[in-house]
Design a protein around this motif. Structure first.
Motif: not given
Length: 274
Positions: A263, A259-261, A210, A217, A31, A155, A208, A212, A28
């Motif tokens: 922020t 899946p969860r996205s 992301d 997580y 990103r 998260y 984001r 699976q 992350w």
């Protein structure tokens, strides 16, 4: 005690496994690094410094927009640097073991410097900020980014708020991280001004994360990296299971696993060296 040992002891960040860090947060921070590089490109044509570079996420983002320029990443975590050196997306970047709070570079050695998701884990962030100001040429960009832990990092908010209802230690760690001066909206900007950096501006950047499924997580947390991983890994087996199951319910939120996205927002503060 060596300078390296003092720097590692003064950090609140558990940093001993490069691949585990990548699974936990490195995927992350790349990103975020791309977003920082786009919002605050280095300008000029001299060398660029990535302070507390970790496994090289920000370095890679800078390499992608700065072809042909010298890029140097420094960190005290040898395990992270070892991983950074295996990357194929950092070009000819150099990775050097060094304490950000006492940079071993001459004055005005760089055209720009960045520090991403790092200063709030240092014992003397003002020392690192002043060192960045010192080694960047007057007028050069000095940029720092840090997670908005309290208001913008879903998260972690989900983990700490859930765990704190089960295990008192979680509330203490949450308070330490979320109430850190540099995690507050004005924290990094105030630090930059205290360090003598001018033309200071602040904005927020959101990416984001992301996942699976819940395992994507949760399992990276078991690698023991950073305050989150250190907290989870230190729990006894029964408590860890209770926390995991409760966090899983928060992750699922009444829906099937999958899946969860989420922020993730960071504060980006920029200024000019003097």
């Amino acid at each position: 005690m060596t300078r390296k040992e003092r720097a590692q002891m003064s950090s609140t960040y558990q940093a001993n496994d490069g691949p585990a860090y990548e699974r936990f947060i490195g995927r992350w921070t790349r990103r975020l690094g791309d977003a920082v590089a786009e919002a605050a490109p280095p300008g000029g044509d001299g060398a660029i410094l990535d302070v507390a570079c970790g496994t090289g996420s920000m370095t890679a983002a800078l390499a992608a927009i700065s072809s042909g320029r010298r890029i140097v990443g420094i960190d005290v975590a040898s395990a992270y640097l070892d991983h950074a050196r295996t990357r194929t997306d950092t070009g000819a970047a150099e990775f050097i073991e060094m304490d950000a709070q006492q940079l071993l570079f001459e004055d005005d050695a760089f055209a720009a410097a960045y520090a991403t998701i790092a200063l709030n884990f240092m014992s003397e962030p003002i020392a690192a900020a002043r060192e960045m100001n010192r080694v960047v040429q007057p007028g050069g960009l000095v940029a720092v980014a840090g997670w908005d832990f309290r208001g913008g990092l879903v998260y972690q908010r989900m983990l700490w708020d859930t765990a704190a209802a089960i295990e008192p230690g979680a509330a203490k760690v949450r308070a330490r991280i979320f109430s850190h001066p540099l995690a507050k909206p004005d924290g990094l900007g105030d630090l930059w001004q205290e360090a003598g950096i001018v033309d200071v501006t602040r904005r927020s950047l959101t990416i984001r994360m992301d996942f699976q499924n819940f395992d994507d997580y949760w399992l990276p947390l078991l690698g023991g990296q950073g305050p989150v991983g250190g907290y989870v890994a230190a729990l006894d087996e029964a408590t860890q299971v209770r926390v995991r199951d409760a966090v899983r319910e928060a992750y699922l939120s009444g829906d099937a696993d999958g899946p969860r996205s989420l922020t993730a927002t960071a504060w980006l503060v920029t200024g000019r060296a003097t």
